[in-house]
Design an enzyme around this catalytic site. Structure first.
Site, PDB file in Angstrom:
ATOM      1  N   GLU A  87     130.031  58.407   3.181  1.00 21.60           N
ATOM      2  CA  GLU A  87     129.058  59.069   4.052  1.00 21.60           C
ATOM      3  C   GLU A  87     129.812  59.445   5.318  1.00 21.60           C
ATOM      4  OE1 GLU A  87     125.355  56.999   4.924  1.00 21.60           O
ATOM      5  OE2 GLU A  87     125.339  57.851   6.952  1.00 21.60           O
ATOM      6  N   GLU A 109     125.270  61.315  15.467  1.00 19.89           N
ATOM      7  CA  GLU A 109     123.996  60.607  15.540  1.00 19.89           C
ATOM      8  C   GLU A 109     123.743  60.332  17.012  1.00 19.89           C
ATOM      9  OE1 GLU A 109     123.009  57.653  12.134  1.00 19.89           O
ATOM     10  OE2 GLU A 109     125.118  57.354  12.651  1.00 19.89           O
TER      11      GLU A 109
END
Length: 191
Positions: free
Chosen positions: A94, A99
């Site tokens: 991933e 974020e």
């Protein structure tokens, strides 16, 4: 959601395909979280993915975005593998390009997840504090440059300023540079 309640993060939203949660107007995409009861959750939002439409190994991926502020808001621009050829999450990897947490207006996080399938997964990354009192509420360009050959490396940028780079990862499902030598899909969401 990969059989995970709340995406494995105790997320509180129900992702919808409604225009009240994701829409394009005047050339801008808006993802809106709403406090409302829907699908057994207390909030709605949207998650957009290129799964089934676009996947790529290596290259440059970028977005220009102004992110929401507020307790509990979690916008993300990230990538998941198109297939799980190296095993379950996170053996197939991933890549979190960006974020942010709405209550931390001056910073963003970059992360990779790799190693073995959960719970043997590992992660590494960095937190970047925006310079000059910058805020995630202002427009910034978030980018990833992903080299596969001849020297595997991942590099993250905020406003063309290098935030972090790494060549240090592994996968129990294949030889280095696995898992970051396979096609990945793009994801964009507001949790």
């Amino acid at each position: 959601q990969y059989g995970l309640d709340g995406w494995g993060n105790n997320e509180l939203q129900y992702y919808t395909a409604r225009t009240t949660n994701a829409r394009v107007a005047n050339g801008m995409l808006s993802i809106t979280a709403r406090k409302e009861s829907y699908g057994g959750q207390g909030y709605t939002s949207a998650r957009l993915t290129t799964r089934g439409h676009f996947a790529q190994t290596g290259g440059r991926f970028e977005m220009r975005a102004a992110l929401p502020l507020g307790q509990g808001l979690w916008p993300a621009f990230w990538m998941l593998p198109a297939t799980s050829e190296y095993g379950g999450w996170a053996a197939s990897g991933e890549i979190d390009i960006m974020e942010a947490r709405g209550q931390q207006s001056d910073r963003v996080v970059t992360t990779i997840h790799y190693g073995d399938s959960w719970p043997g997964n590992q992660s590494s990354g960095t937190t970047l504090t925006l310079p000059n009192g910058g805020s995630i509420a202002d427009f910034h360009e978030y980018a990833l440059e992903w080299d596969v050959e001849p020297t595997p490396q991942l590099r993250w940028y905020v406003d063309d300023r290098l935030a972090w780079r790494t060549s240090n990862w592994w996968s129990s499902g294949g030889a280095y540079p696995a898992p970051f030598d396979a096609p990945f899909n793009l994801m964009l969401n507001l949790a």
